[in-house]
Design an enzyme around this catalytic site. Structure first.
Site, mmCIF file in Angstrom:
data_model
loop_
_atom_site.group_PDB
_atom_site.id
_atom_site.type_symbol
_atom_site.label_atom_id
_atom_site.label_comp_id
_atom_site.label_asym_id
_atom_site.label_seq_id
_atom_site.Cartn_x
_atom_site.Cartn_y
_atom_site.Cartn_z
ATOM 1 N N GLU A 22 1.141 -0.957 -0.003
ATOM 2 C CA GLU A 22 -0.001 0.399 0.075
ATOM 3 C C GLU A 22 0.541 1.291 0.171
ATOM 4 O O GLU A 22 1.772 1.419 0.824
ATOM 5 C CB GLU A 22 -0.482 -0.258 1.383
ATOM 6 C CG GLU A 22 -1.488 1.367 1.876
ATOM 7 C CD GLU A 22 -2.130 0.943 3.003
ATOM 8 O OE1 GLU A 22 -3.212 -0.178 2.661
ATOM 9 O OE2 GLU A 22 -2.117 2.045 3.300
ATOM 10 N N HIS A 29 -8.628 3.187 -2.569
ATOM 11 C CA HIS A 29 -9.018 3.290 -0.949
ATOM 12 C C HIS A 29 -10.491 4.323 -1.930
ATOM 13 O O HIS A 29 -10.031 5.705 -1.931
ATOM 14 C CB HIS A 29 -8.261 3.788 -0.113
ATOM 15 C CG HIS A 29 -7.084 2.374 0.221
ATOM 16 N ND1 HIS A 29 -6.382 2.114 1.370
ATOM 17 C CD2 HIS A 29 -7.308 1.207 -0.600
ATOM 18 C CE1 HIS A 29 -5.863 1.091 1.075
ATOM 19 N NE2 HIS A 29 -6.053 0.359 0.417
ATOM 20 N N ARG A 57 -14.543 3.665 5.886
ATOM 21 C CA ARG A 57 -15.393 4.635 6.016
ATOM 22 C C ARG A 57 -14.850 5.563 6.845
ATOM 23 O O ARG A 57 -15.442 6.880 6.213
ATOM 24 C CB ARG A 57 -16.138 3.832 7.628
ATOM 25 C CG ARG A 57 -16.530 4.515 8.539
ATOM 26 C CD ARG A 57 -16.883 4.575 9.634
ATOM 27 N NE ARG A 57 -15.806 5.370 10.206
ATOM 28 C CZ ARG A 57 -15.982 5.199 11.710
ATOM 29 N NH1 ARG A 57 -17.031 4.641 12.571
ATOM 30 N NH2 ARG A 57 -14.904 5.585 12.938
ATOM 31 N N ALA A 67 -19.248 1.836 6.221
ATOM 32 C CA ALA A 67 -18.373 1.015 5.163
ATOM 33 C C ALA A 67 -19.661 0.003 4.798
ATOM 34 O O ALA A 67 -19.131 0.434 3.452
ATOM 35 C CB ALA A 67 -17.303 0.017 5.132
HETATM 36 C C1 LIG Z 1 -6.386 -2.739 5.114
HETATM 37 C C2 LIG Z 1 -7.445 -0.605 5.761
HETATM 38 C C3 LIG Z 1 -6.916 0.071 5.179
HETATM 39 C C4 LIG Z 1 -7.159 1.591 5.393
HETATM 40 N N1 LIG Z 1 -7.164 2.383 4.329
HETATM 41 C C5 LIG Z 1 -7.572 3.998 4.770
HETATM 42 C C6 LIG Z 1 -7.541 4.645 3.934
HETATM 43 O O1 LIG Z 1 -7.067 4.765 2.264
HETATM 44 N N2 LIG Z 1 -8.087 5.986 4.301
HETATM 45 C C7 LIG Z 1 -8.297 6.400 5.652
HETATM 46 O O2 LIG Z 1 -8.834 7.268 6.059
HETATM 47 N N3 LIG Z 1 -8.475 5.284 6.755
HETATM 48 C C8 LIG Z 1 -8.000 4.381 6.327
HETATM 49 N N4 LIG Z 1 -8.097 3.475 7.357
HETATM 50 C C9 LIG Z 1 -8.669 2.749 8.629
HETATM 51 C C10 LIG Z 1 -10.390 3.308 8.487
HETATM 52 O O3 LIG Z 1 -10.747 4.101 7.753
HETATM 53 C C11 LIG Z 1 -10.820 3.267 9.897
HETATM 54 O O4 LIG Z 1 -9.968 1.900 10.825
HETATM 55 C C12 LIG Z 1 -11.522 3.302 9.857
HETATM 56 O O5 LIG Z 1 -12.268 4.012 11.463
HETATM 57 C C13 LIG Z 1 -13.040 2.589 9.862
HETATM 58 O O6 LIG Z 1 -13.180 2.342 9.166
HETATM 59 P P1 LIG Z 1 -13.979 1.039 8.684
HETATM 60 O O7 LIG Z 1 -14.503 0.876 6.941
HETATM 61 O O8 LIG Z 1 -13.284 -0.275 8.633
HETATM 62 O O9 LIG Z 1 -15.293 1.342 9.066
HETATM 63 P P2 LIG Z 1 -16.923 -0.149 9.277
HETATM 64 O O10 LIG Z 1 -16.512 -0.980 8.614
HETATM 65 O O11 LIG Z 1 -17.649 0.928 8.928
HETATM 66 O O12 LIG Z 1 -16.311 0.086 10.952
HETATM 67 C C14 LIG Z 1 -16.392 1.244 11.736
HETATM 68 C C15 LIG Z 1 -16.910 1.115 12.778
HETATM 69 O O13 LIG Z 1 -18.505 1.266 13.009
HETATM 70 C C16 LIG Z 1 -18.974 -0.169 13.858
HETATM 71 N N5 LIG Z 1 -19.695 -0.482 12.669
HETATM 72 C C17 LIG Z 1 -19.895 -1.157 11.923
HETATM 73 N N6 LIG Z 1 -21.839 -0.932 11.589
HETATM 74 C C18 LIG Z 1 -22.321 -0.164 12.510
HETATM 75 C C19 LIG Z 1 -23.462 -0.217 12.819
HETATM 76 N N7 LIG Z 1 -25.166 -0.702 11.278
HETATM 77 N N8 LIG Z 1 -24.466 0.158 13.563
HETATM 78 C C20 LIG Z 1 -23.273 0.701 14.567
HETATM 79 N N9 LIG Z 1 -21.687 0.371 14.788
HETATM 80 C C21 LIG Z 1 -21.226 -0.190 13.438
HETATM 81 C C22 LIG Z 1 -17.814 -1.330 13.454
HETATM 82 O O14 LIG Z 1 -17.777 -2.092 14.528
HETATM 83 C C23 LIG Z 1 -16.332 -0.321 13.467
HETATM 84 O O15 LIG Z 1 -16.462 -0.662 15.422
HETATM 85 C C24 LIG Z 1 -7.513 1.502 6.598
HETATM 86 C C25 LIG Z 1 -7.650 0.783 7.243
HETATM 87 C C26 LIG Z 1 -7.250 -0.563 7.521
HETATM 88 C C27 LIG Z 1 -7.625 -2.232 7.476
#
Ligand SMILES: Cc1cc2nc3c(=O)[nH]c(=O)nc-3n(C[C@H](O)[C@H](O)[C@H](O)COP(=O)(O)OP(=O)(O)OC[C@H]3O[C@@H](n4cnc5c(N)ncnc54)[C@H](O)[C@@H]3O)c2cc1C
Length: 343
Positions: A45, A120, A150, A170
């Site tokens: 990445e 991303h 997200r 997300a």
């Molecule tokens: C491989 C990887 C690449 C990344 N790349 C980037 C990047 O390019 N840019 C950046 O800014 N960040 C990036 N991140 C960080 C990421 O954006 C953060 O970790 C963010 O806080 C969560 O994103 P997510 O997509 O996992 O969110 P989600 O899957 O939406 O989850 C976020 C939180 O909400 C909770 N949740 C989900 N659905 C619900 C619901 N219906 N009700 C209540 N709670 C819920 C989940 O349990 C979790 O605690 C990356 C992370 C990883 C692991």
């Protein structure tokens, strides 16, 4: 040492400019995995350069890694942030993205290296309409993979807030991308001629997402993302393989059957001992902490980080993980040192 468990432009029948990879066609991450027949692939990445900086710096860091044949390279997207500019004795607050250009970089890299790219895509700071434009750009460019995330809260905010007209989780973003794959745009008034076919990656957290009340709840949320149409998972960094293996088992028990790609970050500076647990809420193994504590310089820490990541990677490779995905954080010398031992 440690105890660690030709760029070819063509106008296709849909009049889209297509960038071809080595095999003459673009491939989804999941197809790369299938075609590898159980062999572990190498990928990494990268982070876009800060606004105003040259893309050459990025190429200088990608060049040494291309000999390991990454089938795909991820390009992160950064959230917008506030800039305070002094104007006539007052501070003027402007909102800006300091590292723009994710999709452009993906296209440039595909062009230069004949490799697939994974931009991303974030919920945070983007309306659904803006996301649709971005996905249309990707579709025209022949980018077939996206990572749906997200995003974190903005620096001054304690909790993530969706912008007006944006997604909250997300899972909703995955749903929008899947709708596009079915030819469903946001407004149903258009005629669709040629659907997208995005392969969608999502994030998984072996030590749970920092906001999740428990790992079990977080896994249920991950299952919701997969049910919404995610094709594969890439994990947050971890330093103890046991955490990854347990996570994969728990995900399977939850009914998650898509590939789970481990994300590996080589520790690089002493400050990571505090920073990584603080920012990502992850644990560091005692052996690793002791080894880093014993280092006199950050150059020594970098060596320890590489050695640790090699041990981790070898064990993961032996266990048959589909891909070893490295967080290069802009500098590739350590990832090259690791990859040289494995690929
Ligand atoms: C491989 C990887 C690449 C990344 N790349 C980037 C990047 O390019 N840019 C950046 O800014 N960040 C990036 N991140 C960080 C990421 O954006 C953060 O970790 C963010 O806080 C969560 O994103 P997510 O997509 O996992 O969110 P989600 O899957 O939406 O989850 C976020 C939180 O909400 C909770 N949740 C989900 N659905 C619900 C619901 N219906 N009700 C209540 N709670 C819920 C989940 O349990 C979790 O605690 C990356 C992370 C990883 C692991």
């Amino acid at each position: 040492m440690f105890k660690t468990s030709s760029f070819t432009k063509m106008i296709n029948s849909e009049q889209h400019v297509t960038i071809k990879n080595n095999n003459g066609k673009h491939m989804k991450v999941t197809d790369h995995i299938k075609n590898a027949n159980g062999k572990t692939l190498f990928s990494f990445e990268i982070i876009p350069p800060k606004k105003g900086n040259s893309i050459q710096q990025l190429y200088n860091n990608i060049d040494p890694l291309m000999e390991f044949n990454p089938p795909f390279i991820d390009v992160t997207t950064s959230r917008e942030e506030y800039l305070y500019i002094e104007k006539e004795g007052l501070l003027d607050r402007k909102i800006t993205r300091m590292r723009p250009g994710t999709v452009g970089i993906c296209a440039a890299i595909s062009h230069k290296y004949n490799v697939d790219t994974v931009p991303h895509v974030l919920c945070g700071g983007f309306t659904k309409e803006e996301t649709e434009y971005l996905l249309v750009d990707c579709h025209y460019l022949g980018i077939h993979n996206v990572m749906a995330l997200r995003g974190d809260a903005m620096k001054h905010e304690q909790y993530f807030k969706a912008c007006d007209g944006g997604h909250k989780f997300a899972k909703e973003l995955v749903g929008q991308i899947q709708n596009l794959n079915k030819g469903q745009y946001l407004h149903d008034v258009i005629e669709v001629d040629g659907k997208s076919d995005f392969c969608i990656g999502v994030a998984g957290y072996p030590e749970k997402h920092l906001e999740a009340p428990s790992l079990k709840t977080d896994l249920k949320r991950l299952k919701e993302k997969v049910d919404a149409g995610a094709d594969y998972v890439v994990t947050q960094m971890f330093f103890d393989n046991k955490k990854y293996f347990e996570f994969v088992d728990a995900a399977k028990a939850e009914g998650i059957t898509v590939p789970i790609i481990p994300g590996i970050k080589p520790l690089a500076v002493k400050r990571h001992l505090q920073l990584l647990p603080q920012v990502f809420k992850i644990d560091l193994p005692e052996d690793l902490i002791d080894a880093v504590d014993g280092c006199k310089t950050n150059q020594d820490v970098r060596k320890v980080g590489v050695e640790w990541a090699i041990q981790q990677s070898k064990e993961l490779q032996e266990a048959g993980v589909p891909v070893l995905h490295y967080y290069s954080m802009g500098k590739s010398d350590n990832v090259k040192a690791i990859a040289s031992e494995l690929f």
